[in-house]
Design a protein around this motif. Structure first.
Motif, short mmCIF file in Angstrom:
data_model
loop_
_atom_site.label_atom_id
_atom_site.label_comp_id
_atom_site.label_asym_id
_atom_site.label_seq_id
_atom_site.Cartn_x
_atom_site.Cartn_y
_atom_site.Cartn_z
N ALA A 162 3.39 -12.67 -0.59
CA ALA A 162 3.63 -12.62 0.86
C ALA A 162 4.54 -13.79 1.22
O ALA A 162 4.38 -14.89 0.68
CB ALA A 162 2.30 -12.75 1.62
N CYS A 163 5.48 -13.56 2.11
CA CYS A 163 6.31 -14.67 2.59
C CYS A 163 5.44 -15.58 3.47
O CYS A 163 4.33 -15.22 3.83
CB CYS A 163 7.53 -14.16 3.34
SG CYS A 163 7.15 -13.53 4.99
N VAL A 164 5.96 -16.74 3.83
CA VAL A 164 5.16 -17.70 4.61
C VAL A 164 4.83 -17.15 6.00
O VAL A 164 3.92 -17.66 6.67
CB VAL A 164 5.86 -19.06 4.74
CG1 VAL A 164 5.85 -19.79 3.42
CG2 VAL A 164 7.27 -18.91 5.29
N LEU A 168 4.88 -20.33 9.14
CA LEU A 168 6.01 -21.27 9.12
C LEU A 168 7.33 -20.70 9.64
O LEU A 168 8.26 -21.46 9.89
CB LEU A 168 6.27 -21.75 7.68
CG LEU A 168 5.27 -22.72 7.06
CD1 LEU A 168 5.64 -23.00 5.61
CD2 LEU A 168 5.20 -24.03 7.83
N CYS A 169 7.42 -19.39 9.80
CA CYS A 169 8.75 -18.82 10.03
C CYS A 169 8.86 -18.13 11.38
O CYS A 169 8.02 -17.30 11.74
CB CYS A 169 9.08 -17.84 8.92
SG CYS A 169 10.70 -17.11 9.13
N GLU A 170 9.93 -18.46 12.11
CA GLU A 170 10.10 -17.91 13.47
C GLU A 170 10.50 -16.43 13.46
O GLU A 170 10.44 -15.77 14.48
CB GLU A 170 11.15 -18.72 14.22
CG GLU A 170 12.51 -18.71 13.55
CD GLU A 170 13.41 -19.82 14.06
OE1 GLU A 170 13.24 -20.23 15.22
OE2 GLU A 170 14.28 -20.26 13.31
N PHE A 171 10.91 -15.92 12.30
CA PHE A 171 11.35 -14.52 12.27
C PHE A 171 10.21 -13.53 11.99
O PHE A 171 10.42 -12.33 12.08
CB PHE A 171 12.44 -14.33 11.22
CG PHE A 171 13.72 -15.01 11.60
CD1 PHE A 171 14.46 -14.56 12.67
CD2 PHE A 171 14.19 -16.10 10.90
CE1 PHE A 171 15.64 -15.19 13.04
CE2 PHE A 171 15.35 -16.73 11.25
CZ PHE A 171 16.09 -16.28 12.33
N ALA A 172 9.04 -14.06 11.63
CA ALA A 172 7.95 -13.16 11.20
C ALA A 172 7.59 -12.15 12.29
O ALA A 172 7.28 -12.52 13.41
CB ALA A 172 6.74 -13.98 10.81
N LEU A 173 7.61 -10.88 11.93
CA LEU A 173 7.31 -9.82 12.90
C LEU A 173 5.90 -9.26 12.73
O LEU A 173 5.47 -8.44 13.52
CB LEU A 173 8.35 -8.70 12.77
CG LEU A 173 9.81 -9.13 13.01
CD1 LEU A 173 10.76 -8.01 12.69
CD2 LEU A 173 10.01 -9.60 14.43
N SER A 207 6.88 -8.88 3.39
CA SER A 207 7.93 -9.69 4.02
C SER A 207 7.84 -9.54 5.53
O SER A 207 7.76 -8.41 6.03
CB SER A 207 9.32 -9.23 3.57
OG SER A 207 9.61 -9.71 2.29
N GLY A 208 7.92 -10.66 6.23
CA GLY A 208 7.73 -10.62 7.67
C GLY A 208 8.87 -10.00 8.45
O GLY A 208 8.70 -9.61 9.61
N CYS A 209 10.05 -9.91 7.86
CA CYS A 209 11.20 -9.36 8.58
C CYS A 209 12.21 -8.81 7.58
O CYS A 209 12.06 -9.04 6.38
CB CYS A 209 11.82 -10.45 9.46
SG CYS A 209 12.83 -11.60 8.51
N PRO A 210 13.27 -8.14 8.05
CA PRO A 210 14.21 -7.55 7.09
C PRO A 210 15.02 -8.57 6.26
O PRO A 210 15.74 -8.16 5.37
CB PRO A 210 15.14 -6.72 7.98
CG PRO A 210 14.33 -6.40 9.18
CD PRO A 210 13.49 -7.62 9.41
N ASP A 212 13.65 -10.26 4.23
CA ASP A 212 12.94 -9.87 3.01
C ASP A 212 12.91 -10.98 1.94
O ASP A 212 13.43 -10.81 0.83
CB ASP A 212 13.56 -8.58 2.43
CG ASP A 212 12.67 -7.95 1.36
OD1 ASP A 212 11.52 -8.39 1.23
OD2 ASP A 212 13.15 -7.04 0.66
N CYS A 213 12.31 -12.09 2.30
CA CYS A 213 12.24 -13.23 1.37
C CYS A 213 11.46 -12.93 0.10
O CYS A 213 11.67 -13.57 -0.92
CB CYS A 213 11.63 -14.44 2.07
SG CYS A 213 12.75 -15.14 3.30
N THR A 214 10.55 -11.98 0.12
CA THR A 214 9.81 -11.68 -1.12
C THR A 214 10.54 -10.64 -1.98
O THR A 214 10.06 -10.25 -3.03
CB THR A 214 8.39 -11.12 -0.83
OG1 THR A 214 8.52 -9.84 -0.19
CG2 THR A 214 7.57 -12.05 0.03
S1 SF4 Z 1 10.91 -12.56 5.22
FE1 SF4 Z 1 11.51 -13.02 7.35
S2 SF4 Z 1 9.57 -13.69 8.25
FE2 SF4 Z 1 9.30 -13.88 6.08
S3 SF4 Z 1 9.85 -16.01 5.59
FE3 SF4 Z 1 11.66 -14.70 5.27
S4 SF4 Z 1 12.82 -14.86 7.18
FE4 SF4 Z 1 10.69 -15.53 7.59
#
Ligand code: SF4
Length: 416
Positions: A162-164, A168-173, A207-210, A212-214
């Motif tokens: 799972a991404c943070v 920690l991340c402002e983009f997480a949806l 991943s919290g947003c597109p 797609d950090c994972t």
């Molecule tokens: S995938 Fe999106 S929400 Fe998750 S850490 Fe990366 S930028 Fe942030």
């Protein structure tokens, strides 16, 4: 003419030569892995000998640990002098460790291993070189004192990434951390996790947003990616300020949108985004944040069948649906894994076929309608990297789809 055959060096000679070579890796101002390894009990000569000989001194080994069926990798040196086990250990969601937990893991690595941890891998934290004779006791200590477990090697559920996320991340949806925890404690997943029952490995990523950090699209059998519905939100006032300050070029913003959803009105100084065309590429958000932000209605895109390693090469995950929570998709995960193993028993799926290979063999339509029992795809509108072919028009898409079906048929024969 006399032919001279060069005599290979002995392991000790290679080690001596290699130790000289390692000095190079310790020179310079940057951090050196050799310096770090030397601080531990790691047999640096084995690494040095491998470096000089041009091949690793480590070879595959085998081991038995009481009540443990997955989660360790056995190795021995080629000369048979050293055997060791690397423990893969379940990580907290988002790889967020308290210092207390890290200290416990460090104590563990000192007590049973060489004092060496590898924590950056996709496959969970690895505790290097546990001595085989203490492996049973080490597992007990890991479970009872450290408070985690060994797991995730072989043909089973692998480390769930799972991404943070919102931690920690402002983009997480959506809350990727919570979603991973729930996924992990689902009764079926929990049952499968400690046994090797599948044709090959199974990975899920959150991943919290597109962005797609994972790398859920490329590397997950099931990927869960935060998206929004319709167009991104535009704060026209803030955007105008950014344009005046030269931070954003509206014409470039429009030209870079992969789905041509952006129009800029220079008279009114207004940017419009067509929500029906937006493929959630994040291009405009990356360029103009926070003047352009993800929309307020948040969802999760489910992608299936992505992987790098598989019998038939790497594949991108296919978008399956857009859901409100990961729980909504759990039934599909269970059905997919059960059918994957059933088809292995029928001989259709072979050992080392990933979920993507399985879907390719049965066909995506049959997979969605017959195996998952979905009436029709919910057809998520996503970035081209999430949805291969999304930037093509209907005619082009049909052309490529037909070409691909023909290729699959030629290769595998008619689908079962
Ligand atoms: S995938 Fe999106 S929400 Fe998750 S850490 Fe990366 S930028 Fe942030």
């Amino acid at each position: 003419m006399q032919v001279r055959v060069k005599k290979p060096l002995t392991v000790d000679e290679y080690a001596k030569q290699g130790m000289e070579m390692l000095k190079y890796y310790e020179s310079g101002p940057w951090p050196s892995h050799v310096t770090e390894l030397k601080k531990t009990k790691y047999p640096i000569e084995a690494y040095a000998a491998g470096l000089a000989a041009g091949k690793t001194m480590w070879a595959a080994g085998s081991a038995k640990i009481r009540y443990v069926y997955t989660g360790f990798i056995a190795r021995r040196t080629r000369d048979g002098k050293i055997s060791e086990l690397h423990f893969r250990v379940w990580q907290p969601s988002g790889y967020l460790y308290s210092t207390e937990k890290l200290r416990k893991l460090m104590d563990f690595a000192d007590k049973y291993g060489l004092g060496l941890l590898e924590i950056a891998g996709q496959q969970g934290l690895m505790i290097i070189s546990i001595r085989p004779e203490v492996a049973d006791e080490a597992v007990d200590y890991l479970r009872n004192v450290v408070g985690t477990d060994i797991g995730a090697t072989g043909d089973t559920i692998r480390e769930l990434a799972a991404c943070v996320g919102p931690a920690l991340c402002e983009f997480a949806l959506y809350d990727t951390l919570e979603a991973r925890d729930r996924f992990m404690t689902h009764p079926k997943i929990y049952e499968w996790m400690s046994n090797q029952l599948f044709p090959f490995k199974f990975k899920a990523k959150f991943s919290g947003c597109p962005f797609d950090c994972t790398r859920a699209v490329h590397r997950a059998d099931f990927g869960f990616i935060g998206v929004w519905v319709g167009a991104p939100e535009v704060d026209q006032e803030l955007l105008r300020k950014k344009i005046e300050a030269g931070e954003v070029d509206p014409a470039r913003l429009a030209a870079n949108c992969p789905s041509g959803a952006i129009t800029w009105d220079p008279e009114k100084k207004e940017l419009k985004i067509d929500g029906t065309r937006c493929k959630k590429s994040m291009h405009c958000i990356r360029a103009a944040y926070p003047a352009i932000k993800p929309g307020k209605e948040r969802k999760i895109a489910v992608v299936v069948g992505g992987h790098v390693k598989g019998r038939f090469g790497g594949k991108m995950g296919k978008p399956l649906a857009v859901v409100n929570s990961v729980e909504e998709a759990m039934d599909w995960v269970v059905k997919t894994v059960e059918s994957w193993t059933e088809y292995m028993e029928k001989g259709v799926v072979k050992h080392k076929d990933r979920i993507g290979d399985f879907i390719m063999k049965v066909g995506f339509k049959k997979y969605v309608t017959e195996i998952l029992g979905l009436k029709e795809e919910k057809k998520p509108t996503l970035h081209p990297s999430l949805r291969a072919g999304a930037v093509l028009d209907d005619e082009e898409r049909t052309m490529w789809a037909n070409w691909a079906s023909k290729l699959v048929e030629e290769y595998f024969g008619r689908r079962p």
